[in-house]
Design an enzyme around this catalytic site. Sequence first.
Site, PDB file in Angstrom:
ATOM      1  N   LYS A  78       1.580  -3.478   8.735  1.00 36.89           N
ATOM      2  CA  LYS A  78       2.771  -2.759   8.703  1.00 36.89           C
ATOM      3  C   LYS A  78       3.971  -3.733   8.979  1.00 36.89           C
ATOM      4  CE  LYS A  78       3.456   1.497   9.388  1.00 36.89           C
ATOM      5  NZ  LYS A  78       3.367   2.921   9.620  1.00 36.89           N
TER       6      LYS A  78
ATOM      7  N   ASP B 156       5.048  12.523  14.393  1.00 40.96           N
ATOM      8  CA  ASP B 156       5.241  12.323  12.957  1.00 40.96           C
ATOM      9  C   ASP B 156       3.935  12.661  12.176  1.00 40.96           C
ATOM     10  OD1 ASP B 156       6.600  12.210  10.545  1.00 40.96           O
ATOM     11  OD2 ASP B 156       6.455   9.976  10.543  1.00 40.96           O
TER      12      ASP B 156
ATOM     13  N   GLY C 242       6.468   5.631   7.809  1.00 41.79           N
ATOM     14  CA  GLY C 242       7.680   6.117   8.245  1.00 41.79           C
ATOM     15  C   GLY C 242       8.391   4.999   9.140  1.00 41.79           C
ATOM     16  N   PHE C 243       7.672   3.915   9.503  1.00 38.69           N
ATOM     17  CA  PHE C 243       8.314   3.059  10.088  1.00 38.69           C
ATOM     18  C   PHE C 243       8.670   1.701   9.441  1.00 38.69           C
ATOM     19  CE2 PHE C 243       6.759   6.152  12.760  1.00 38.69           C
ATOM     20  CZ  PHE C 243       7.633   6.507  13.457  1.00 38.69           C
ATOM     21  N   GLY C 244       8.178   1.706   8.020  1.00 34.97           N
ATOM     22  CA  GLY C 244       8.386   0.611   7.371  1.00 34.97           C
ATOM     23  C   GLY C 244       7.187   0.363   6.417  1.00 34.97           C
ATOM     24  N   PRO C 245       7.434  -0.714   5.375  1.00 32.88           N
ATOM     25  CA  PRO C 245       6.252  -0.795   4.466  1.00 32.88           C
ATOM     26  C   PRO C 245       5.182  -1.168   4.984  1.00 32.88           C
ATOM     27  CG  PRO C 245       7.782  -2.657   4.305  1.00 32.88           C
ATOM     28  CD  PRO C 245       8.403  -1.642   5.285  1.00 32.88           C
ATOM     29  N   VAL C 246       3.858  -0.900   4.163  1.00 38.25           N
ATOM     30  CA  VAL C 246       2.549  -1.525   4.514  1.00 38.25           C
ATOM     31  C   VAL C 246       1.863  -2.090   3.592  1.00 38.25           C
ATOM     32  CG1 VAL C 246       0.440  -0.608   5.417  1.00 38.25           C
ATOM     33  CG2 VAL C 246       2.360   0.957   5.801  1.00 38.25           C
TER      34      VAL C 246
ATOM     35  N   LEU D   6       0.686  -1.336  -0.012  1.00 38.28           N
ATOM     36  CA  LEU D   6       0.266   0.076  -0.074  1.00 38.28           C
ATOM     37  C   LEU D   6       0.830   1.319  -0.017  1.00 38.28           C
ATOM     38  CD1 LEU D   6      -2.746  -1.172   2.634  1.00 38.28           C
ATOM     39  CD2 LEU D   6      -3.100  -0.633   0.018  1.00 38.28           C
ATOM     40  N   GLY D   7       2.115   1.345   0.645  1.00 43.21           N
ATOM     41  CA  GLY D   7       2.877   2.302   0.709  1.00 43.21           C
ATOM     42  C   GLY D   7       4.169   2.045   1.563  1.00 43.21           C
TER      43      GLY D   7
END
Length: 788
Positions: free
Chosen positions: A501, A598, A483-487, A479-480
Amino acid sequence: MFGKIRFWKKCVLLNFLILYALASRCLSASMERTGIIFQNQSISDGQILVSTNKNFMLGFFSPGASSYRYVGIWHNDSERRVVWVANRNNPIKDKLGILKFDDSSNLIVLDGSGNSITVAYGVGVQDLEAVILDNGNFVLRSISNQAKIIWQSFDFPTDTWLPEMNITLGSKLLTSWKSYDDPAVGDYSFGPGVTNASELIIWWKGIAYWTSGGWDGDVNALIPDLKSINTIPLYFHCDNLTCTYTPNPASRLTQFVLDPNGALSIEQFDPGAQSWTLLWRQPPSCEVSNLCGVFGICNDNMQTSHCRCLKGFAPQDTQYSRKGCTRKIPLQCDGDKFIDMPGMRLPGNGDKLSVMGDDGCESACMINCSCTAYVHSVLDGCSLWYGDLTNLQDGYNGTGVGIGTLYLRVAASELESISRSGHKILWIAGVLSSVAFIIFCSILFIWIRISRNKGKGKQDGHHSLMTTDTIKLWEKSKLGEGGFGPVYKGNLPDGLEIAVKRLAANSGQGLQEFKNEILLIAKLQHSNLVGLLGCCIEGEEMLLVYEYMPNKSLDFFLFENTRRALLDWEMRMNIIEGVAQGLIYLHKHSRLRIIHRDLKASNILLDTDMSPKISDFGMARIFDPKGTQANTKRVVGTYGYMAPEYAMAGIFSVKSDVFSYGVLLLEIVSGMKNAGSQGRGNSLSLLGYAWELWNEGRCHELIDKSLHGRCPEIVALRCVHVSLLCVQEQAADRPSMTEVLSMITNDNATLPDPKQPGFLSLLVSNQTDITEETCSLNGLSITNLDGR
Ligand SMILES: *[C@@H]1O[C@H](CO)[C@@H](O)[C@H](O)[C@H]1NC(C)=O
Ligand SMILES: *[C@@H]1O[C@H](CO)[C@@H](O)[C@H](O)[C@H]1NC(C)=O
Ligand SMILES: *[C@@H]1O[C@H](CO)[C@@H](O)[C@H](O)[C@H]1NC(C)=O
Ligand SMILES: *[C@@H]1O[C@H](CO)[C@@H](O)[C@H](O)[C@H]1NC(C)=O
Ligand SMILES: *[C@@H]1O[C@H](CO)[C@@H](O)[C@H](O)[C@H]1NC(C)=O
Ligand SMILES: *[C@@H]1O[C@H](CO)[C@@H](O)[C@H](O)[C@H]1NC(C)=O
Ligand SMILES: *[C@@H]1O[C@H](CO)[C@@H](O)[C@H](O)[C@H]1NC(C)=O
């Protein structure tokens, strides 16, 4: 002739003796007399004048615990209820008082020292009698023409309204006693209204706090409650100036009494039970100053008593009284806590301080041990209260200023006992949801294990959670990149769509701490926060499972020309308010007091009806377990949204989130990106551009062109104004999120002028010392340079 005269003299003398003997026998028998005093007579303390129907008595009395003597009229009932007092403000100090006429036909009281008090004015009329009538009216009238009333007590009401007595606009009002021991004029009054005589009003020191219905000719329109009584108990008769009433049946003893505490009662005497029946009662309202005493809190919507005690306090008397309440646990000074009491109508007598922000106000109060409460608001700034608190009210829905959240100082141990009782249900709910959560985690874990085994099956499970197959599957559905890893998008076995996530590995946290943290965050529930459904931990691999948001994130719409046009003003306001609500929850109401750190457009997800949901909250906690300190070495955040003090020195507070919110707000209104944007006007960023336009009074140019003609410009401009307040350079100058929300939603709020935004000095000094400082920061990790 001589003998004749002598005989006459004898006769007169005899008459006198007989009269005297008769009179003294009467008096010594009961000290009671029929209801007339002639000008040649008097009444001394102890003697009583009784009306013909025996219902009313006039004489000397001492009220309650008082030893002073008063001349008054009372009912012939077992309680001897006083209905009128002649000398309420001039008590007689001995028991030698005599009520008599003076040479000018005035009725006076002489005390033992010869001081006189005039009770009734006969204005020189010679053939006078003073009579107590059957309706309780005490009159001076002509003996020859009894209809000629020279003076009547009904023209000088005290605290009781009897049938046939006129109460009149401006002159004949009821006034309460000072106390049950003192009939002197008190603070309450009752009578026809000044502007509209066909309404009855109760006043406290001239402030109206109860108004009857209006007189429309209907017998009970003034007090409609009386209609619900089986037999209508009385009929009002009013005209433009004056009001009276007759009981039903007419012979029924009835009275209105305004008691020393400001309650107005209507009572009727029940001859069968030989006692008074209360028909109706109107207690005083919270408009009455100090009604609930010290540390009491007033609420007009409560049925039985308007008063109760603040949290952590108990009534001073066994019952609630105007004495108020006392602390259950004394303050310790050091280590006391504040509890918040929202929706309070505040007393206006706080000390104004010029400290800025919630935090400054709280510590200003905490420092001084006699400070018992504080309030902080944008409009009024910081107010502190010392010592006893009075005149607090909640449930107030009238208009006017001064409603806010009061922070009340209590002993820390009191706070614990309050939260123990208050949060018991929450606690149980928390336990239940944790249990459900753990079960869910286990199911998810098993499911992922099964899917792994279906794949290669050769993984040893300690290096990677997923097989290449599953990773491929998920790469496709990525999905995207948060900030803390891919989703990734995924499905649970039951078909529910989820977002997963995959956290970057080095969270710097032990497994147990990580789990604890996740459990805490999973408990945060708010309609403007993305729901964390579960987690999965295996080896280094950590997955967080969220509810799936079909409409992607705000940046997907906001920063793309065609899609931006889909965001109408209503949607944008909904997002602006929703994000503010979510942040308020994180900052104030969640038990964890989370600072997001964030906040940005890509972290605002949109659900099916375009409602905003903040995501990635609590991430900073997971990635920075020591993050509760106000100074962190590891800066997580996104350039363009970061407050200067945070970006440069790693200092963060709720005010750094306010800064990010301000940037977001500006982006939503303008449809422009702050970070990584090409210069506009003479500025290098959206903030600079906004500041430039603000100073030139051209803020309307900021409003997104695709909104033109489709948004209330005044509201949009207010949003720009608020966003500039949010991004002020000094964190202390920035409002709290609660204040931000109220500024945005309140049309009448007067906003302070913003000071220079925080970015400017960053840009100005960009070439020089900032680089140095940035370099000196350990582990600075700006996770997302373009802000997506
Ligand atoms: C007192 O005055 C009343 C009325 O004026 C009169 O009828 C009565 O006789 C008088 N009594 C005496 C004792 O003078
Ligand atoms: C008071 O009223 C009662 C009956 O209602 C009567 O018997 C009594 O005599 C009255 N008292 C006086 C002093 O008149
Ligand atoms: C009350 O007022 C009415 C007229 O408004 C008058 O006729 C009546 O005499 C008054 N009653 C008393 C007791 O003053
Ligand atoms: C006074 O009150 C009555 C009843 O509520 C109303 O009909 C009338 O218009 C009012 N008069 C004025 C002057 O306000
Ligand atoms: C009462 O007031 C109304 C209107 O204000 C007026 O028409 C009427 O004559 C008044 N009645 C009396 C008795 O003063
Ligand atoms: C606390 O505040 C009160 C009221 O302003 C003041 O009189 C007192 O001196 C202060 N005490 C301290 C220790 O500052
Ligand atoms: C204020 O609100 C309460 C509860 O919503 C309601 O019962 C009460 O009648 C209201 N009072 C006023 C003066 O509007």
